[in-house]
Design an enzyme around this catalytic site. Sequence first.
Site, PDB file in Angstrom:
ATOM      1  N   ASP A  24     -10.287   3.388  -3.214  1.00 26.54           N
ATOM      2  CA  ASP A  24     -10.925   2.093  -2.678  1.00 26.54           C
ATOM      3  C   ASP A  24     -12.419   2.064  -3.160  1.00 26.54           C
ATOM      4  OD1 ASP A  24      -8.574   1.728  -1.402  1.00 26.54           O
ATOM      5  OD2 ASP A  24      -9.216   1.884   0.725  1.00 26.54           O
ATOM      6  N   ASP A  32       0.743  -1.128  -0.067  1.00 24.56           N
ATOM      7  CA  ASP A  32       0.080   0.256  -0.007  1.00 24.56           C
ATOM      8  C   ASP A  32       0.907   1.369  -0.164  1.00 24.56           C
ATOM      9  OD1 ASP A  32      -2.569   1.348  -0.020  1.00 24.56           O
ATOM     10  OD2 ASP A  32      -3.167   0.037   1.666  1.00 24.56           O
TER      11      ASP A  32
HETATM   12  C1  GLA Z   1      -6.188   1.287   1.486  1.00 26.23           C
HETATM   13  C2  GLA Z   1      -6.085   0.325   0.414  1.00 26.23           C
HETATM   14  C3  GLA Z   1      -7.215  -0.652   0.880  1.00 26.23           C
HETATM   15  C4  GLA Z   1      -6.760  -1.504   2.141  1.00 26.23           C
HETATM   16  C5  GLA Z   1      -6.763  -0.162   3.089  1.00 26.23           C
HETATM   17  C6  GLA Z   1      -6.248  -0.999   4.458  1.00 26.23           C
HETATM   18  O1  GLA Z   1      -7.044   1.964   1.641  1.00 26.23           O
HETATM   19  O2  GLA Z   1      -6.297   0.950  -0.636  1.00 26.23           O
HETATM   20  O3  GLA Z   1      -7.186  -1.791  -0.048  1.00 26.23           O
HETATM   21  O4  GLA Z   1      -5.515  -2.157   2.222  1.00 26.23           O
HETATM   22  O5  GLA Z   1      -5.606   0.517   3.028  1.00 26.23           O
HETATM   23  O6  GLA Z   1      -5.900   0.145   5.457  1.00 26.23           O
END
Ligand code: GLA
Length: 621
Positions: free
Chosen positions: A278, A191
Amino acid sequence: MLRHLLMAATACALVAAPSLAAAGDDLAPSGRWTAPRQGAAATPPMGWNAWNAFRTEVDEDKVMGSAQALLDTGLAQRGYVYVNLDDGWWLKRRQTDGRLEIRTAIFPSAAAQAGQDSSFRPLVDRLHGMGLKAGIYTDIGRNACSQAWDLKSPNLPEGTTQEREVGLEGHVDQDIRLFFAEWGFDYLKVDACGIADFPPGAAVVAKQGYRGREPLIIRPTPAQDHSDEMRGLYAEVGRAIAKYAHDGDHVYSICTWGRGDVRAWGDKVGNAWRTSPDINAHWSAMLRSFDSVATRPLYARPGAWNDPDMLHIGAGDFDENHLTEARSHFALWAMVNAPLLIGYDLRHAPKALLEIFGNAELIALNQDPLGDQAVLVHHEGQVQVLLKTLSGGRKAVALFNRGAQPARAKLTNEQLKIAPRTPVALRDLWTGADAPSFTDATTFDLAPHETRVFEAKGEALVREGVLLSEIPARVYVAHESGWPPPVDGFDNPVGPAGHTGGAQADYSPYRTPLRVAGKPFAHGLGVLANSRLEVRASKDFKRFAASVGVDDASKGSKATVRLAVYGDGRLLARTKPLKIGARPVAVDVPVAGVDVVELVATSDDKVAPPAIVWGDARMTR
Ligand code: GLA
């Protein structure tokens, strides 16, 4: 008007000597297929991830329960084999030696045995023993997303500022060794909040007592992202994975949400790269994710996949009361070769959802060995048509109603790249039933948010050959212009607003129809000049042909361009200098025995090069 004649390979001295790439010249032909291939992921990864179901409130029972459910429901047999931990698993980074410690209160099997460290080895071994694979999660910076965005989480890293620095920064070799060599994971998601959300002086930094980190992702202004530096950091991780994942069977998932121009380097560094923020359980979020990959087929191929984020089937707009929406979400992810990672608590999955996840015909689209992502061939009103090439000369088409009202979708031979005036047979992949065959055009009435998916059969438009826009996995964007600054997948990736969506199948990089001097091309490739595309011919074809020129979409451009075609590094054809408004130039060259055809467009305008049309680009046997 003077016709710009191309030189055919047979007739010209230019072909005598191979002209291979001079170091540093991105537009010089490479003479070979240079798309890197690393790790596993010959087809899009399939499995389960804890995040959408549990966020950081994950624990061993939830993970192992879902793993067991993959077996019990038959989903594992259908290909869902990765069981991936996401954020929330860590406790701290030990300061004596920098080793990461696991939050064993929620992962009891990881608890340290006498004289040893906490370890995920037992959990990974158990998953392997079940015939499954295991994935883990980290961040490219010092701190993780939950440390900025889930401050109420009971499972945030604990301790001093340094102990809470659980991300990779400064520990790449150590952590990658731990994940792959010591613990035996098969999959890593990396990430990027650590290089986005902890700028010195930020409220969260002050309040939580973190160490500020100059961001490389500038949240409000994608054009200011430090793309090269990001690529460098992610590439370093890729090298470490290659060093420590000894069996070669590993997946490296890059999670920069489309930021840092990852479109241009994700496929060169990892196996999958997120293209959007997301997903959540709302229809609009699913659309945003889908849109961020739908125009990217030329960037994906076996081993390298666009990632619109994990499935959110089972929640909100995609729960068991919204099966039309859930099916659409699944069908679209299948068509665009997205990783199929279930984000649902499988211990309690209703049959209707299991039937969607387990639909063998849809899964087969996603897992087709050719790895050709569907091409978005038509968009009118709320209806989109996606066409996907499958192995064995087959193809699939999806008709998608984005809107909340019923819509009528028109399907044509032209969209299907099937010869005009010839019949088309359709088989519904949701029901298995044949649909009435048609010739040239038919219509379907789609329910709100519905996606119909068919296998389509008919006589190929290009007899004894293929259009390049039918084989995106065999096209590699080896180099493209860095202009205009990319806003990849984030807000408005395409459109005449000055940003482009990169190289496109059947459209210009501005997503306008391909057009040269007023002549439209329904098929072809569109890319900005100062680009080099490699096409994997694999000695399968005899001729390459196209009608080429400057796209009318480059209105106002004064630039001159020259287009050249190479076969295994030898010049086969080159246009004279062309400007906007010049009629399309026909190219038709022999490529028998050629492994890699290269399409190179060079412009004197290095700042804002015009868009090029490789119209009707095709190879024939
Ligand atoms: C980010 C990623 C998600 C998830 C969260 C975890 O937002 O894009 O897919 O992994 O972090 O905190």
